[in-house]
Design an enzyme around this catalytic site. Structure first.
Site, PDB file in Angstrom:
ATOM      1  N   SER A   1      12.238  46.728  -6.182  1.00 34.78           N
ATOM      2  CA  SER A   1      13.462  46.214  -5.571  1.00 34.78           C
ATOM      3  C   SER A   1      13.224  44.892  -4.847  1.00 34.78           C
ATOM      4  O   SER A   1      12.112  44.603  -4.386  1.00 34.78           O
ATOM      5  CB  SER A   1      14.015  47.224  -4.566  1.00 34.78           C
ATOM      6  OG  SER A   1      14.210  48.473  -5.176  1.00 34.78           O
TER       7      SER A   1
HETATM    8  N1  SAH Z   1      10.414  52.095  -4.929  1.00 34.85           N
HETATM    9  C1  SAH Z   1      10.035  51.402  -6.134  1.00 34.85           C
HETATM   10  C2  SAH Z   1      11.250  51.086  -6.960  1.00 34.85           C
HETATM   11  C3  SAH Z   1      11.076  51.641  -8.293  1.00 34.85           C
HETATM   12  S1  SAH Z   1      12.461  51.552  -9.367  1.00 34.85           S
HETATM   13  C4  SAH Z   1       9.220  50.181  -5.812  1.00 34.85           C
HETATM   14  O1  SAH Z   1       9.157  49.770  -4.665  1.00 34.85           O
HETATM   15  O2  SAH Z   1       8.594  49.637  -6.735  1.00 34.85           O
HETATM   16  C5  SAH Z   1      12.914  53.257  -9.450  1.00 34.85           C
HETATM   17  C6  SAH Z   1      11.868  54.195  -9.948  1.00 34.85           C
HETATM   18  O3  SAH Z   1      12.454  55.498 -10.006  1.00 34.85           O
HETATM   19  C7  SAH Z   1      11.328  53.915 -11.335  1.00 34.85           C
HETATM   20  O4  SAH Z   1       9.937  53.784 -11.272  1.00 34.85           O
HETATM   21  C8  SAH Z   1      11.741  55.141 -12.153  1.00 34.85           C
HETATM   22  O5  SAH Z   1      10.788  55.516 -13.130  1.00 34.85           O
HETATM   23  C9  SAH Z   1      11.845  56.194 -11.060  1.00 34.85           C
HETATM   24  N2  SAH Z   1      12.664  57.361 -11.391  1.00 34.85           N
HETATM   25  C10 SAH Z   1      13.800  57.421 -12.108  1.00 34.85           C
HETATM   26  N3  SAH Z   1      14.236  58.698 -12.174  1.00 34.85           N
HETATM   27  C11 SAH Z   1      13.348  59.459 -11.471  1.00 34.85           C
HETATM   28  C12 SAH Z   1      13.249  60.844 -11.169  1.00 34.85           C
HETATM   29  N4  SAH Z   1      14.132  61.749 -11.597  1.00 34.85           N
HETATM   30  N5  SAH Z   1      12.202  61.264 -10.416  1.00 34.85           N
HETATM   31  C13 SAH Z   1      11.278  60.388  -9.966  1.00 34.85           C
HETATM   32  N6  SAH Z   1      11.317  59.067 -10.223  1.00 34.85           N
HETATM   33  C14 SAH Z   1      12.351  58.607 -10.969  1.00 34.85           C
END
Ligand code: SAH
Length: 220
Positions: free
Chosen positions: A65
């Protein structure tokens, strides 16, 4: 770290121009953003953009993000330091590190194993020992360490996943983007006497939360 951090001026500029200027006030959040080396959480070709005002790609088509969004979500969590925090969507681990600067233990769930492994390596390399990672469907929460004082979901859901509501402590707060797959509202959900109250903090765009209580797998 004893190495000279050549990114320090860029990180300071990021905090000044993207975080302070937009009204983030919590000193712990600001301190964490000043400290966590964001470039370490992105692939080498993106190092030069690591402190820019937009999201960046991680592996598997996911994103890390925008710094301001990380700061805003962390501020909205209202952390004082002794809370147990569950993060859903470890991704690069950057948000995890920001939280790890502020609380004793961060629990974080990621559905894509490679992302979790990579985040684990980065967090270890940077010396974060107060982080527990898990690979699985985060819409189911992480029962083992529940209930949590705070839950942060960094992917967007159509509705509040019920297991997360169940694993939130009485008086707890959850920050989660809710809405359609192309645009969402940043929501703070508070649990009082078993009832959930929702507060809307405006528009945002996140990758989908894919899982049993989120979007179907074809969307992720
Ligand atoms: N907090 C992260 C943002 C990642 S984007 C950062 O700082 O980099 C959102 C993430 O959520 C992705 O990596 C995606 O794979 C994950 N995601 C999506 N659905 C999910 C689920 N049901 N359980 C766990 N992770 C999930």
């Amino acid at each position: 770290m004893s190495e000279i951090d050549v990114f320090l001026p860029l990180r300071e500029k990021m905090v000044r121009e993207q975080i302070l200027s937009r009204g983030i006030k919590n000193p712990q959040v600001i301190k964490a953003l000043r400290k966590v080396p964001r470039h370490e959480f992105v692939a080498l070709p993106f190092h030069k953009d690591a402190y820019a005002d937009y999201p960046l790609p991680t592996a598997a088509g996911q994103t890390i993000s925008q710094p301001y969004m990380v700061a805003l979500m962390t501020e909205l969590l209202e952390i004082y330091g002794d809370e147990t925090v569950l993060e859903i969507g470890t991704g690069s681990g950057y948000q995890t590190a920001v939280l790890a600067e502020m609380v004793q233990t961060v629990y974080s769930v990621e559905r894509i194993e490679n992302l979790s492994l990579e985040a684990d390596l980065t967090l270890l390399r940077l010396g974060y020992k107060n982080v527990k990672l898990h690979v699985g469907d985060g819409t189911l929460g992480w029962e083992e360490f529940a209930p949590y004082d705070r839950i942060i979901v960094t992917a967007s859901a159509p509705n509040l996943p019920q297991p997360l509501v169940d694993q939130l402590k009485e008086g707890g707060k959850m920050v989660i983007p809710l809405g359609a797959s192309l645009g969402q509202d940043l929501i703070v959900a508070e649990k009082h006497k078993g009832q959930i109250k929702l507060f809307d903090y405006g528009k945002c765009v996140f990758v989908p939360l894919v899982g049993e209580f989120g979007w179907p797998a074809s969307t992720g």
